[in-house]
Design a protein around this motif. Structure first.
Motif, PDB file in Angstrom:
ATOM      1  N   ASP A   1       0.732  -1.366   0.443  1.00  0.00           N
ATOM      2  CA  ASP A   1      -0.123   0.070  -0.225  1.00  0.00           C
ATOM      3  C   ASP A   1       0.381   0.931   0.311  1.00  0.00           C
ATOM      4  N   LEU A   2       2.262   0.638   0.217  1.00  0.00           N
ATOM      5  CA  LEU A   2       3.337   2.341   0.320  1.00  0.00           C
ATOM      6  C   LEU A   2       3.552   2.613  -1.389  1.00  0.00           C
ATOM      7  N   CYS A   3       3.584   3.809  -1.872  1.00  0.00           N
ATOM      8  CA  CYS A   3       4.298   4.183  -2.642  1.00  0.00           C
ATOM      9  C   CYS A   3       5.530   4.216  -3.268  1.00  0.00           C
ATOM     10  N   SER A   4       6.506   3.054  -3.702  1.00  0.00           N
ATOM     11  CA  SER A   4       8.117   3.429  -3.973  1.00  0.00           C
ATOM     12  C   SER A   4       8.954   4.678  -4.111  1.00  0.00           C
TER      13      SER A   4
ATOM     14  N   SER B   1      -4.258   3.138  -2.060  1.00  0.00           N
ATOM     15  CA  SER B   1      -5.242   2.828  -1.280  1.00  0.00           C
ATOM     16  C   SER B   1      -6.097   4.022  -1.632  1.00  0.00           C
ATOM     17  N   ASP B   2      -5.536   5.424  -1.771  1.00  0.00           N
ATOM     18  CA  ASP B   2      -6.343   6.448  -1.642  1.00  0.00           C
ATOM     19  C   ASP B   2      -6.076   6.917  -3.246  1.00  0.00           C
ATOM     20  N   GLY B   3      -5.474   6.533  -4.166  1.00  0.00           N
ATOM     21  CA  GLY B   3      -5.455   6.465  -5.181  1.00  0.00           C
ATOM     22  C   GLY B   3      -6.754   6.572  -6.326  1.00  0.00           C
ATOM     23  N   GLU B   4      -6.388   6.496  -7.546  1.00  0.00           N
ATOM     24  CA  GLU B   4      -7.579   6.243  -8.727  1.00  0.00           C
ATOM     25  C   GLU B   4      -6.770   4.878  -9.160  1.00  0.00           C
TER      26      GLU B   4
ATOM     27  N   THR C   1      -4.265  -0.832 -12.821  1.00  0.00           N
ATOM     28  CA  THR C   1      -2.760  -0.200 -12.646  1.00  0.00           C
ATOM     29  C   THR C   1      -3.264   0.414 -11.559  1.00  0.00           C
ATOM     30  N   ILE C   2      -2.880   1.231 -10.372  1.00  0.00           N
ATOM     31  CA  ILE C   2      -3.087   1.955  -9.524  1.00  0.00           C
ATOM     32  C   ILE C   2      -2.099   3.462  -9.239  1.00  0.00           C
ATOM     33  N   GLU C   3      -2.882   4.669  -9.062  1.00  0.00           N
ATOM     34  CA  GLU C   3      -2.058   6.010  -9.774  1.00  0.00           C
ATOM     35  C   GLU C   3      -1.849   6.194  -7.838  1.00  0.00           C
ATOM     36  N   CYS C   4      -0.872   6.826  -7.473  1.00  0.00           N
ATOM     37  CA  CYS C   4      -0.532   7.988  -6.299  1.00  0.00           C
ATOM     38  C   CYS C   4      -1.111   8.654  -6.735  1.00  0.00           C
ATOM     39  N   TRP C   5      -1.826   9.516  -5.123  1.00  0.00           N
ATOM     40  CA  TRP C   5      -2.532  10.192  -5.649  1.00  0.00           C
ATOM     41  C   TRP C   5      -1.537  11.891  -5.626  1.00  0.00           C
TER      42      TRP C   5
END
Length: 110
Positions: free
Chosen positions: A41-44, A51-54, A59-63
């Motif tokens: 759950d943590l952006c590298s 999990s707060d991203g889109e 894909t999952i995007e870091c907000w």
């Protein structure tokens, strides 16, 4: 390989993500159709909650800075992130999501 019962599958919004803890691991669960993915759950890049991203496609995007990660492999698909995030094995049984914290594996199982 052991699996930990995490939550009911219907707790994860369709096409969205939630944050959970598997033992002491912060994990983002993402549901796309019948498939559930489990990734770190943590952006590298910035260490903020993914999990707060889109979520779009797989894909999952870091907000914070817009880095996107492939839910299947954990690899970043655009900068500024250059390091992958963890992916975890998932199984869904009887309406519940189970995640294996024992090792990384391909994301997405149904």
């Amino acid at each position: 390989m052991s699996f930990v019962k995490v939550c009911p599958v219907d707790k994860i919004p369709a096409g969205g993500a939630i944050a959970v803890e598997v033992g002491d691991l912060p994990v983002a669960l993402v549901r796309r159709g019948e498939t559930v993915y489990a990734v770190g759950d943590l952006c590298s890049h910035a260490e903020v909650s993914l999990s707060d991203g889109e979520v779009e496609g797989t894909t999952i995007e870091c907000w914070l800075h817009g880095s996107c990660f492939d839910l299947r492999s954990g690899r970043p698909v655009n900068p500024p992130a250059t390091a992958p995030i963890a992916t975890y094995r998932v199984k869904v049984e009887d309406g519940f999501v189970y995640v294996s914290p024992d090792g990384e594996g391909p994301g997405g199982r149904s």
